[in-house]
Design an enzyme around this catalytic site. Structure first.
Site, PDB file in Angstrom:
ATOM      1  N   ASP A 177       0.823  -1.178   0.124  1.00 53.32           N
ATOM      2  CA  ASP A 177      -0.002   0.016  -0.186  1.00 53.32           C
ATOM      3  C   ASP A 177       0.864   1.253  -0.039  1.00 53.32           C
ATOM      4  OD1 ASP A 177       0.988  -0.523   2.377  1.00 53.32           O
ATOM      5  OD2 ASP A 177      -0.781  -0.037   3.814  1.00 53.32           O
ATOM      6  N   ILE A 178       1.957   1.304   0.771  1.00 49.94           N
ATOM      7  CA  ILE A 178       2.858   2.451   1.131  1.00 49.94           C
ATOM      8  C   ILE A 178       4.005   2.090   1.565  1.00 49.94           C
ATOM      9  CG2 ILE A 178       1.884   2.893   3.338  1.00 49.94           C
ATOM     10  CD1 ILE A 178       1.736   6.125   2.761  1.00 49.94           C
ATOM     11  N   ILE A 179       4.955   2.857   1.093  1.00 50.10           N
ATOM     12  CA  ILE A 179       6.471   2.790   1.544  1.00 50.10           C
ATOM     13  C   ILE A 179       6.536   3.822   2.333  1.00 50.10           C
ATOM     14  CG2 ILE A 179       8.875   2.683   1.044  1.00 50.10           C
ATOM     15  CD1 ILE A 179       7.763   0.398  -0.153  1.00 50.10           C
ATOM     16  N   ASP A 180       6.852   3.882   3.520  1.00 46.32           N
ATOM     17  CA  ASP A 180       6.933   4.967   4.456  1.00 46.32           C
ATOM     18  C   ASP A 180       8.349   5.003   5.176  1.00 46.32           C
ATOM     19  OD1 ASP A 180       5.714   7.061   6.186  1.00 46.32           O
ATOM     20  OD2 ASP A 180       5.949   5.513   7.977  1.00 46.32           O
ATOM     21  N   THR A 181       8.821   4.208   6.071  1.00 39.64           N
ATOM     22  CA  THR A 181      10.264   4.271   6.363  1.00 39.64           C
ATOM     23  C   THR A 181      10.958   3.115   5.378  1.00 39.64           C
ATOM     24  OG1 THR A 181       9.952   2.358   8.159  1.00 39.64           O
ATOM     25  CG2 THR A 181       9.557   4.618   8.985  1.00 39.64           C
ATOM     26  N   GLY A 182      10.145   2.206   5.183  1.00 38.70           N
ATOM     27  CA  GLY A 182      10.878   1.209   3.941  1.00 38.70           C
ATOM     28  C   GLY A 182      11.356   0.000   4.704  1.00 38.70           C
TER      29      GLY A 182
ATOM     30  N   THR B  15       9.535  -2.372   6.420  1.00 39.81           N
ATOM     31  CA  THR B  15       8.775  -3.628   6.145  1.00 39.81           C
ATOM     32  C   THR B  15       9.355  -4.382   4.656  1.00 39.81           C
ATOM     33  OG1 THR B  15       6.979  -2.499   7.115  1.00 39.81           O
ATOM     34  CG2 THR B  15       6.515  -4.665   5.556  1.00 39.81           C
TER      35      THR B  15
ATOM     36  N   LYS C  87       6.305   7.743   0.321  1.00 31.29           N
ATOM     37  CA  LYS C  87       6.621   8.848   1.025  1.00 31.29           C
ATOM     38  C   LYS C  87       8.158   8.879   0.960  1.00 31.29           C
ATOM     39  CE  LYS C  87       2.865   8.925   4.651  1.00 31.29           C
ATOM     40  NZ  LYS C  87       2.894   8.644   5.878  1.00 31.29           N
TER      41      LYS C  87
ATOM     42  N   ASP D 160      -5.455   2.503   7.221  1.00 30.85           N
ATOM     43  CA  ASP D 160      -6.009   2.718   8.434  1.00 30.85           C
ATOM     44  C   ASP D 160      -5.521   3.699   9.346  1.00 30.85           C
ATOM     45  OD1 ASP D 160      -3.876   1.001   8.924  1.00 30.85           O
ATOM     46  OD2 ASP D 160      -4.716   0.791  10.898  1.00 30.85           O
TER      47      ASP D 160
HETATM   48  P1  IMP Z   1       7.178   1.131   6.412  1.00 34.01           P
HETATM   49  O1  IMP Z   1       7.464   2.188   7.377  1.00 34.01           O
HETATM   50  O2  IMP Z   1       7.582   1.622   5.021  1.00 34.01           O
HETATM   51  O3  IMP Z   1       7.662  -0.171   7.078  1.00 34.01           O
HETATM   52  O4  IMP Z   1       5.631   0.919   6.432  1.00 34.01           O
HETATM   53  C1  IMP Z   1       5.012   0.234   7.156  1.00 34.01           C
HETATM   54  C2  IMP Z   1       3.325   0.104   7.033  1.00 34.01           C
HETATM   55  O5  IMP Z   1       2.786   1.126   7.855  1.00 34.01           O
HETATM   56  C3  IMP Z   1       2.813   0.241   5.702  1.00 34.01           C
HETATM   57  O6  IMP Z   1       2.700  -0.746   4.903  1.00 34.01           O
HETATM   58  C4  IMP Z   1       1.430   0.877   5.967  1.00 34.01           C
HETATM   59  O7  IMP Z   1       0.417  -0.371   6.318  1.00 34.01           O
HETATM   60  C5  IMP Z   1       1.700   1.772   7.458  1.00 34.01           C
HETATM   61  N1  IMP Z   1       1.715   3.040   6.984  1.00 34.01           N
HETATM   62  C6  IMP Z   1       2.974   3.776   6.939  1.00 34.01           C
HETATM   63  N2  IMP Z   1       2.349   5.130   6.615  1.00 34.01           N
HETATM   64  C7  IMP Z   1       1.116   5.066   6.909  1.00 34.01           C
HETATM   65  C8  IMP Z   1       0.132   6.298   6.602  1.00 34.01           C
HETATM   66  O8  IMP Z   1       0.301   7.212   6.234  1.00 34.01           O
HETATM   67  N3  IMP Z   1      -1.090   5.947   6.948  1.00 34.01           N
HETATM   68  C9  IMP Z   1      -1.440   4.559   7.263  1.00 34.01           C
HETATM   69  N4  IMP Z   1      -0.820   3.652   7.243  1.00 34.01           N
HETATM   70  C10 IMP Z   1       0.677   3.812   7.175  1.00 34.01           C
HETATM   71 MG    MG Z   2       1.247  -2.292   4.695  1.00 34.51          MG
END
Ligand code: IMP
Ligand code: MG
Length: 182
Positions: free
Chosen positions: A105-110, A112, A136, A164
């Site tokens: 769905d989204i790459i935030d910190t990366g 996962t 992001k 969510d």
């Molecule tokens: P990561 O930080 O890239 O590992 O992202 C972990 C998970 O956090 C994502 O797969 C999303 O499910 C959730 N996430 C990150 N940013 C958002 C956001 O802005 N809204 C909702 N869920 C988020």
């Molecule tokens: Mg996710």
């Protein structure tokens, strides 16, 4: 016309991406995947929970022969908040020599995908690509190769279309952005 804001718990969200903007990008992505993976019988691996709506809409648009499966990854946060990613539902399909596309769905910190991608690599797929709905770049802490991205967005919390806030808001057809506090 005033667009509708949404309040969930203590936070207010404002409209950001419309349903038609989202579906238009997904159609374009499906067309790219259709032509690149034609005859390759790829296997899509969608990461639950957040990617279920993106995965469903994208998969409906594909016309090539393709498979999809789902895994569930969860961030385990102990008392020391290590933030380690655990596999809550694992892969039940042999991916050796398969063309794999990860759907997120989204790459935030990366974090996962940074932890999950090496596990996929170890099983020696024929190829491995990553397709995400949202990215992001400003939130990046871990390097993740992103092959397909529908929207690059600023570092603000988003809600809806599978994403969510504390478990709620996934059913929204549009994507909302956290409203800055005045
Ligand atoms: P990561 O930080 O890239 O590992 O992202 C972990 C998970 O956090 C994502 O797969 C999303 O499910 C959730 N996430 C990150 N940013 C958002 C956001 O802005 N809204 C909702 N869920 C988020
Ligand atoms: Mg996710």
């Amino acid at each position: 016309m005033q667009q509708k804001e949404i309040t969930l718990f203590d936070k207010t969200f404002e409209p950001y991406l419309t349903e038609s903007e989202i579906l238009e990008k997904i159609k374009q992505l499906a067309a790219e995947l259709d032509s690149f993976y034609s005859g390759k019988k790829p296997l899509f691996i969608a990461i639950l929970n957040g990617s279920f709506m993106f995965a469903a809409d994208l998969f409906k648009q594909l016309t090539i022969e393709a498979e999809i499966c789902f895994i569930k990854l969860a961030s385990y946060k102990g008392t020391k908040s290590t933030g380690h990613v655990i596999t809550a539902i694992g892969l039940d399909t042999d991916i050796t020599n398969r063309h794999i596309i990860i759907l997120e769905d989204i790459i935030d910190t990366g974090k996962t995908l940074h932890e999950f991608l090496p596990q996929v690599h170890n099983q020696q797929p024929a190829s491995l690509k990553v397709a995400v709905l949202l990215h992001k770049p400003e939130a990046k802490k871990f390097d993740v190769p992103i092959d397909y991205c529908c929207f690059t967005i600023p570092n603000r919390f988003v809600l809806g279309y599978g994403l969510d806030y504390d478990g709620y808001g996934r059913n929204l057809k549009e994507i909302y952005q956290l409203k800055p506090t005045e």
